[in-house]
Write a protein that holds these residues in place. Structure first.
Motif, PDB file in Angstrom:
ATOM      1  N   LYS A   1      -1.123  -6.843  11.436  1.00  0.00           N
ATOM      2  CA  LYS A   1      -1.237  -8.173  12.031  1.00  0.00           C
ATOM      3  C   LYS A   1      -2.439  -8.210  12.965  1.00  0.00           C
ATOM      4  CE  LYS A   1       2.771  -9.824  12.505  1.00  0.00           C
ATOM      5  NZ  LYS A   1       4.140 -10.095  12.994  1.00  0.00           N
ATOM      6  N   ASP A   2      -3.179  -9.279  12.940  1.00  0.00           N
ATOM      7  CA  ASP A   2      -4.379  -9.490  13.766  1.00  0.00           C
ATOM      8  C   ASP A   2      -5.579  -8.685  13.299  1.00  0.00           C
ATOM      9  OD1 ASP A   2      -2.270  -9.571  16.686  1.00  0.00           O
ATOM     10  OD2 ASP A   2      -2.945 -11.241  15.431  1.00  0.00           O
ATOM     11  N   ARG A   3      -5.421  -7.880  12.251  1.00  0.00           N
ATOM     12  CA  ARG A   3      -6.573  -7.148  11.692  1.00  0.00           C
ATOM     13  C   ARG A   3      -6.850  -7.553  10.248  1.00  0.00           C
ATOM     14  NH1 ARG A   3      -6.382  -1.786  10.973  1.00  0.00           N
ATOM     15  NH2 ARG A   3      -4.115  -1.743  10.717  1.00  0.00           N
ATOM     16  N   PHE A   4      -5.810  -7.848   9.479  1.00  0.00           N
ATOM     17  CA  PHE A   4      -5.946  -8.196   8.068  1.00  0.00           C
ATOM     18  C   PHE A   4      -5.675  -9.683   7.882  1.00  0.00           C
ATOM     19  CE2 PHE A   4      -4.709  -3.819   6.056  1.00  0.00           C
ATOM     20  CZ  PHE A   4      -5.654  -3.199   6.852  1.00  0.00           C
ATOM     21  N   ILE A   5      -6.344 -10.256   6.893  1.00  0.00           N
ATOM     22  CA  ILE A   5      -6.129 -11.664   6.558  1.00  0.00           C
ATOM     23  C   ILE A   5      -5.967 -11.787   5.048  1.00  0.00           C
ATOM     24  CG2 ILE A   5      -7.084 -14.002   6.611  1.00  0.00           C
ATOM     25  CD1 ILE A   5      -8.787 -13.090   9.018  1.00  0.00           C
ATOM     26  N   ILE A   6      -4.868 -12.389   4.632  1.00  0.00           N
ATOM     27  CA  ILE A   6      -4.635 -12.642   3.215  1.00  0.00           C
ATOM     28  C   ILE A   6      -4.994 -14.100   2.925  1.00  0.00           C
ATOM     29  CG2 ILE A   6      -2.185 -13.219   3.546  1.00  0.00           C
ATOM     30  CD1 ILE A   6      -1.652 -11.908   0.806  1.00  0.00           C
ATOM     31  N   SER A   7      -5.631 -14.323   1.791  1.00  0.00           N
ATOM     32  CA  SER A   7      -6.002 -15.677   1.392  1.00  0.00           C
ATOM     33  C   SER A   7      -5.983 -15.756  -0.130  1.00  0.00           C
ATOM     34  CB  SER A   7      -7.383 -16.046   1.939  1.00  0.00           C
ATOM     35  OG  SER A   7      -8.382 -15.181   1.431  1.00  0.00           O
TER      36      SER A   7
ATOM     37  N   ARG B   1       0.836  -1.202   0.000  1.00  0.00           N
ATOM     38  CA  ARG B   1       0.000   0.000   0.000  1.00  0.00           C
ATOM     39  C   ARG B   1       0.867   1.246   0.000  1.00  0.00           C
ATOM     40  NH1 ARG B   1      -2.681  -0.394   6.085  1.00  0.00           N
ATOM     41  NH2 ARG B   1      -0.806   0.159   7.303  1.00  0.00           N
ATOM     42  N   GLN B   2       0.297   2.296  -0.567  1.00  0.00           N
ATOM     43  CA  GLN B   2       0.997   3.574  -0.635  1.00  0.00           C
ATOM     44  C   GLN B   2       0.050   4.679  -0.218  1.00  0.00           C
ATOM     45  OE1 GLN B   2       2.717   4.554  -4.463  1.00  0.00           O
ATOM     46  NE2 GLN B   2       4.212   5.883  -3.488  1.00  0.00           N
ATOM     47  N   ALA B   3       0.342   5.284   0.903  1.00  0.00           N
ATOM     48  CA  ALA B   3      -0.438   6.429   1.359  1.00  0.00           C
ATOM     49  C   ALA B   3       0.015   7.676   0.615  1.00  0.00           C
ATOM     50  CB  ALA B   3      -0.282   6.605   2.862  1.00  0.00           C
ATOM     51  N   LEU B   4      -0.831   8.659   0.583  1.00  0.00           N
ATOM     52  CA  LEU B   4      -0.541   9.894  -0.144  1.00  0.00           C
ATOM     53  C   LEU B   4       0.737  10.531   0.372  1.00  0.00           C
ATOM     54  CD1 LEU B   4      -1.766  11.655  -2.360  1.00  0.00           C
ATOM     55  CD2 LEU B   4      -2.850  13.013  -0.555  1.00  0.00           C
ATOM     56  N   GLY B   5       1.676  10.747  -0.524  1.00  0.00           N
ATOM     57  CA  GLY B   5       2.923  11.392  -0.158  1.00  0.00           C
ATOM     58  C   GLY B   5       3.937  10.503   0.531  1.00  0.00           C
ATOM     59  N   LYS B   6       3.662   9.220   0.603  1.00  0.00           N
ATOM     60  CA  LYS B   6       4.572   8.304   1.286  1.00  0.00           C
ATOM     61  C   LYS B   6       5.014   7.188   0.349  1.00  0.00           C
ATOM     62  CE  LYS B   6       2.753   9.240   5.883  1.00  0.00           C
ATOM     63  NZ  LYS B   6       2.274   8.648   7.165  1.00  0.00           N
ATOM     64  N   GLU B   7       6.036   6.468   0.757  1.00  0.00           N
ATOM     65  CA  GLU B   7       6.534   5.382  -0.066  1.00  0.00           C
ATOM     66  C   GLU B   7       5.627   4.158   0.071  1.00  0.00           C
ATOM     67  OE1 GLU B   7      10.456   4.684   1.446  1.00  0.00           O
ATOM     68  OE2 GLU B   7       9.753   3.428   3.085  1.00  0.00           O
ATOM     69  N   ARG B   8       5.691   3.315  -0.917  1.00  0.00           N
ATOM     70  CA  ARG B   8       4.893   2.092  -0.893  1.00  0.00           C
ATOM     71  C   ARG B   8       5.483   1.124   0.139  1.00  0.00           C
ATOM     72  NH1 ARG B   8       3.352  -0.109  -6.640  1.00  0.00           N
ATOM     73  NH2 ARG B   8       5.594  -0.507  -6.788  1.00  0.00           N
ATOM     74  N   LYS B   9       4.586   0.460   0.872  1.00  0.00           N
ATOM     75  CA  LYS B   9       5.027  -0.434   1.939  1.00  0.00           C
ATOM     76  C   LYS B   9       4.336  -1.783   1.861  1.00  0.00           C
ATOM     77  CE  LYS B   9       6.254   3.115   5.317  1.00  0.00           C
ATOM     78  NZ  LYS B   9       6.061   3.616   6.699  1.00  0.00           N
ATOM     79  N   PHE B  10       5.001  -2.783   2.356  1.00  0.00           N
ATOM     80  CA  PHE B  10       4.483  -4.132   2.411  1.00  0.00           C
ATOM     81  C   PHE B  10       3.320  -4.232   3.391  1.00  0.00           C
ATOM     82  CE2 PHE B  10       4.408  -8.637   2.432  1.00  0.00           C
ATOM     83  CZ  PHE B  10       4.343  -9.069   3.756  1.00  0.00           C
ATOM     84  N   VAL B  11       2.314  -5.022   3.017  1.00  0.00           N
ATOM     85  CA  VAL B  11       1.168  -5.254   3.890  1.00  0.00           C
ATOM     86  C   VAL B  11       1.070  -6.726   4.272  1.00  0.00           C
ATOM     87  CG1 VAL B  11      -1.344  -5.166   4.098  1.00  0.00           C
ATOM     88  CG2 VAL B  11      -0.127  -3.323   2.909  1.00  0.00           C
TER      89      VAL B  11
END
Length: 123
Positions: free
Chosen positions: A64-70, A37-47
């Protein structure tokens, strides 16, 4: 487009969204996927990332503990279920295919990227 993300939108803090990333070719089901993900004005970061076969998953500490990848390899689709969203989760979310060996959190090992889907969380 080889990867198409969907599911972004606007939500209030505490709410949930599910992002989808559908790959155009069945060969992609043999590769790990990641979300960045990349927030406005910030660098892209791993999720988050997921290996083939859904055996292992990886998350940034902030989600962690809020998002789930599947993943659903029959549909060649990867999902990111995002719960308890916060305002600092607002960003454009990108899915990517990891085709090179290396750390799951490093975007340089991901060689195919989607166009992104925007998520806005209001407090």
């Amino acid at each position: 487009e080889p990867l198409v993300e969907s599911g972004g939108g606007s939500v209030q803090a505490g709410g949930s969204l599910r992002l989808s990333c559908t790959a155009s070719g069945r060969a992609y089901k043999y590769y790990p996927f990641g979300w960045f993900r990349q927030a406005l004005g910030k660098e892209r970061k791993f999720v988050a990332a997921i290996r083939t076969g859904s055996v292992d998953t990886y998350y940034a500490d902030s989600v962690k503990d809020r998002f789930i990848i599947s993943r659903d390899d029959d549909k060649v689709t990867v999902y990111l279920q995002m719960n308890n969203l916060r305002s600092d989760d607002s960003a454009v979310y990108y899915c990517a295919v990891k085709t090179l060996p290396g750390a799951f959190g490093a975007e340089r090992y991901y060689t195919t990227w989607g166009q992104g889907t925007a998520v806005t969380v209001s407090s």
